[in-house]
Design a protein around this motif. Structure first.
Motif, short mmCIF file in Angstrom:
data_model
loop_
_atom_site.label_atom_id
_atom_site.label_comp_id
_atom_site.label_asym_id
_atom_site.label_seq_id
_atom_site.Cartn_x
_atom_site.Cartn_y
_atom_site.Cartn_z
N VAL A 177 0.86 -1.19 0.00
CA VAL A 177 0.00 0.00 0.00
C VAL A 177 0.89 1.24 0.00
CG1 VAL A 177 -1.74 1.31 1.27
CG2 VAL A 177 -1.87 -1.19 1.18
N GLY A 178 0.79 2.03 -1.05
CA GLY A 178 1.68 3.16 -1.21
C GLY A 178 1.61 4.15 -0.06
N ALA A 179 0.41 4.42 0.43
CA ALA A 179 0.26 5.37 1.53
C ALA A 179 0.98 4.88 2.79
CB ALA A 179 -1.22 5.58 1.83
N GLU A 180 0.93 3.59 3.04
CA GLU A 180 1.60 3.04 4.22
C GLU A 180 3.12 3.09 4.04
OE1 GLU A 180 1.04 -0.73 7.27
OE2 GLU A 180 0.53 -0.98 5.16
N LYS A 181 3.58 2.83 2.84
CA LYS A 181 5.02 2.91 2.56
C LYS A 181 5.53 4.33 2.79
CE LYS A 181 6.42 0.75 -1.28
NZ LYS A 181 7.23 -0.44 -1.01
N ARG A 182 4.73 5.33 2.38
CA ARG A 182 5.14 6.72 2.55
C ARG A 182 5.15 7.10 4.03
NH1 ARG A 182 2.02 7.20 -2.11
NH2 ARG A 182 0.21 8.05 -1.00
N LEU A 183 4.17 6.62 4.78
CA LEU A 183 4.16 6.88 6.21
C LEU A 183 5.39 6.26 6.86
CD1 LEU A 183 2.74 7.96 8.77
CD2 LEU A 183 1.66 5.73 8.99
N ALA A 184 5.72 5.04 6.47
CA ALA A 184 6.89 4.36 7.02
C ALA A 184 8.17 5.13 6.70
CB ALA A 184 6.99 2.94 6.46
N GLN A 185 8.29 5.65 5.49
CA GLN A 185 9.48 6.43 5.14
C GLN A 185 9.53 7.71 5.96
OE1 GLN A 185 12.09 5.56 2.91
NE2 GLN A 185 12.95 7.24 4.14
N GLY A 186 8.38 8.31 6.23
CA GLY A 186 8.33 9.49 7.09
C GLY A 186 8.81 9.17 8.50
N MET A 187 8.46 7.98 8.98
CA MET A 187 8.93 7.55 10.30
C MET A 187 10.45 7.43 10.31
SD MET A 187 6.21 4.57 11.36
CE MET A 187 4.45 4.88 11.49
N VAL A 188 11.00 6.84 9.25
CA VAL A 188 12.45 6.69 9.16
C VAL A 188 13.13 8.05 9.25
CG1 VAL A 188 14.38 6.00 7.67
CG2 VAL A 188 12.35 4.55 7.82
N ASP A 189 12.65 8.99 8.45
CA ASP A 189 13.28 10.30 8.39
C ASP A 189 13.17 11.06 9.70
OD1 ASP A 189 13.78 9.69 5.73
OD2 ASP A 189 12.08 10.84 4.97
N SER A 190 11.97 11.09 10.29
CA SER A 190 11.78 11.87 11.51
C SER A 190 12.48 11.24 12.71
CB SER A 190 10.28 12.03 11.81
OG SER A 190 9.66 10.77 12.04
N GLN A 191 12.47 9.92 12.80
CA GLN A 191 13.11 9.28 13.95
C GLN A 191 14.63 9.35 13.85
OE1 GLN A 191 11.50 5.54 15.32
NE2 GLN A 191 9.41 6.15 14.83
N GLN A 192 15.16 9.33 12.63
CA GLN A 192 16.61 9.49 12.49
C GLN A 192 17.03 10.88 12.95
OE1 GLN A 192 18.96 7.09 11.61
NE2 GLN A 192 20.25 8.72 12.44
N SER A 193 16.23 11.88 12.61
CA SER A 193 16.51 13.24 13.06
C SER A 193 16.47 13.33 14.58
CB SER A 193 15.50 14.21 12.44
OG SER A 193 15.73 15.53 12.89
N GLU A 194 15.51 12.65 15.19
CA GLU A 194 15.40 12.68 16.64
C GLU A 194 16.54 11.93 17.30
OE1 GLU A 194 10.56 13.26 17.09
OE2 GLU A 194 11.40 11.24 17.21
N ILE A 195 17.03 10.87 16.68
CA ILE A 195 18.19 10.16 17.22
C ILE A 195 19.39 11.10 17.29
CG2 ILE A 195 19.94 8.42 16.65
CD1 ILE A 195 17.68 6.59 15.73
N GLU A 196 19.59 11.88 16.23
CA GLU A 196 20.70 12.83 16.21
C GLU A 196 20.52 13.90 17.29
OE1 GLU A 196 20.68 14.24 12.22
OE2 GLU A 196 21.17 12.27 11.36
N LEU A 197 19.30 14.37 17.44
CA LEU A 197 19.01 15.36 18.48
C LEU A 197 19.28 14.79 19.86
CD1 LEU A 197 17.79 18.01 19.55
CD2 LEU A 197 15.52 16.97 19.29
N MET A 198 18.83 13.56 20.11
CA MET A 198 19.01 12.94 21.42
C MET A 198 20.47 12.66 21.72
SD MET A 198 15.62 10.53 21.96
CE MET A 198 15.77 9.59 20.42
N ALA A 199 21.27 12.38 20.69
CA ALA A 199 22.71 12.17 20.90
C ALA A 199 23.34 13.46 21.44
CB ALA A 199 23.37 11.76 19.59
N GLY A 200 22.91 14.60 20.90
CA GLY A 200 23.43 15.87 21.39
C GLY A 200 22.96 16.16 22.80
N MET A 201 21.72 15.82 23.11
CA MET A 201 21.19 16.05 24.45
C MET A 201 21.89 15.16 25.47
SD MET A 201 17.14 16.43 23.43
CE MET A 201 16.54 17.00 25.04
#
Length: 211
Positions: A177-201
């Protein structure tokens, strides 16, 4: 700079939620798929990801609300609130899709079967999937205060995000399902950004990720 970064993450999370609402409408309006494929089966990657990620997200929400009561640090509380709100909304979407597809929210199959990982050892002490905290760790978080609670939460959530990214990447590769794949990719992108933020914190607090 730290508050600006957290503000950016919060803004990105809000954008994901707006897009998620549009995605839910798209899935609902075309009968369950925006790719022309048939409604997913209970054994499909689409259904498996929805079920497993809903469980994974629920623990992140619980963890985030625990730490909000254990610290007065504005940055950690803001991050925890953003994570809780984002993942609670995404969880609602995932469960909503299962309803649309008229599929069960619980499976007799072991977690991660849809990723070919159903034969992994049974979850130890409540950690059902990669990255999830154990029951013991969740209880420990609830006993800590201040800086110790902040550090432990950031470490636990970093592990949690890493496991979540692994699962979301699996959906990007296997879901139909394309919509689910796009949501999953959004999760990858946003959580990777948060991992980097949390490393700094963590570094600001004289600590580092556990792995």
């Amino acid at each position: 700079m730290r508050r600006q970064h957290i503000g950016w993450v919060a803004g990105a999370a809000a954008a994901v939620l707006v897009a998620a609402g549009a995605i839910t409408y798209a899935v609902a309006s075309d009968g369950g798929s925006d790719t022309g494929t048939a409604t997913p089966s209970a054994e499909s990657a689409d259904a498996g990801f929805a079920r497993d990620m809903a469980v994974h997200h629920q623990q992140a929400v619980e963890m985030s609300y625990i730490v909000r009561d254990r610290t007065k640090d504005e940055d950690v509380r803001r991050l925890a609130y953003d994570i809780a709100q984002t993942q609670a909304n995404q969880r609602g979407m995932l469960l909503g899709w299962l309803d649309l597809w008229e599929l069960p929210k619980v499976s007799a199959e072991p977690p991660m079967t849809w990723m070919g990982m159903g034969d992994m050892p049974a979850g130890k002490d409540g950690a059902l999937m990669p990255g999830m905290a154990t029951n013991t760790e969740m209880r420990e978080l609830g006993k800590l205060n201040g800086k110790r609670a902040e550090v432990f939460y950031l470490q636990l959530m970093t592990d949690h995000h890493k496991g979540g990214i692994h699962m979301a990447e699996g959906c990007v590769a296997k879901c139909t399902v394309g919509a689910e794949k796009r949501l999953a990719q959004g999760m990858v992108d946003s959580q990777q950004s948060e991992i980097e933020l949390m490393a700094g914190m963590l570094k600001e607090r004289g600590a580092r990720p556990r792995s």
